[in-house]
Design a protein around this motif. Sequence first.
Motif: not given
Lengths: 305, 198
Positions: A100-102, A187
Amino acid sequence: MRPFLRVRHAVVALFLLSTAASFSQVRLAVRPPIKRQRHAEAALTPDEQAAVTKNCGENGVPKLAPDQNFGSTTIIYRKGYVLEHSAFDKIPLWVCEGFNKTQWDPSSARTDNFRPDPLLKPGERSELTDYEKKGFDRGHMAPAADFGSKDLKNESFFLSNMAPQAPKLNRVFWKNLEDLVRKWSTETSPIIVYTGGFFFDPKEESPATANGQVEFKRIGKNNVAVPTHFYKVVFGKNDKGQMRAVAFVLENKEAPKGATFESVIQSIEWIEDHTGITFMPDLDTAVSAKLKHTPGKLFSANADQ
Amino acid sequence: MPTNNQALVFGKLRAGLQIFNPQVARPGTLGFLLSKGGDTFIIGAKHVLTGTRPGLGDPIRQPAGTSDIAIVRRVSATLDCAAAVLNPDQKFVLELLHIGVPGPALTPALGMRVIKVGSTTGVTEGVIDRINDNEVTVKPLRDAPLEYQLTEHGDSGSVWLERDSHSPVAMHFSAQSGGASVSFAIPWPVVLTELDLL
């Protein structure tokens, strides 16, 4: 399943002598018989299982078609990706990354720490010299930019995660595609991405033009195979939590003028038929058929979902 | 994801369940239980029971369990087989999960129909396709679908039994990479000789 058309028992050289001297080390290679290797059948360690769950999801690591001879392969499990490497072609057959974006934002500086993979034996892997002055980039399959942390980014530079890629593809359209796909992950909404090179000749699609061979190049002392094409398959979920998927195929050369992301979308089923790889093999049959049979749609045309 | 029954902890230990050496952490299958000289041995693949370690004295567990079930006591120097002695308080039954009581040991024969219970694939069936001195090759039945998984990671140590008598004939330890499912196994009489359990 449609006939699997990749035929890899012979190689015909392509001499691009009219181009720069950098291509002169691209040479004729002849395949020895591919022998299947053995592996011990213990199960995965907890760390390996965690890498599979994170990067390939709950629906299994990709499976190779049992009627095709891929030769000796090794599955490599890392935090940021899992891949199956071909000792014969010295490139990965598939690389899967779930994130995911993290994972990628914010990003640390790129180190360009290209190096051979210590988990593979010399002779069964590519080396830095294989790529020198051959006219091909060391094309990341799991892109460095998918990893924000220094450690994960660093492990993306193992050559097991690379395939020879035309610079004008790697640095332009392919890079843009990677940027687009990465930004589909937020996220709260992870994606799973499978990437790899394969060997395809449209002439093999028709009995009238097929001769049972796909021409491709090999480079370097270790005869690293240069894929004729690359695929990228992306699985994610929509706002309602339903699975969705889209896949792309690009020839290993500069993308055609006017090419758009939509214009290089291909069905996952087509990719499976032409690579001999089944993605997410444990996916529910009905869901799998729905996602794979017809070409998908872009999750979004830009960074916003 | 479906429950892996073989990975569960039963009231009594039996062959076919998943075991591992916590210091190796690569689970495999408890291939066979055998009583000899007052001890009860579990027999499995060396790469599961000891990995690359010397292994003698290492504890064996079920990955889902909380206590040691056995201690490695016999390790083949040349073949992929080893044996551990069950702890005295460990309950067990001399059976194979899903199959039942095994028959007397048999020598493998070409064309023999065989079954095994592996900790990943459960019960699968094949036919003995080749026999060398220390190796038996088992392939899926001729009419099995192409995708038939004769064996999978986690099945190492499972014992091929003659289909009708359930007599042990060979112990599975490795498979073919990247293609049709093929099992490589050690003839059962060789396993017993190697581990001094005849």
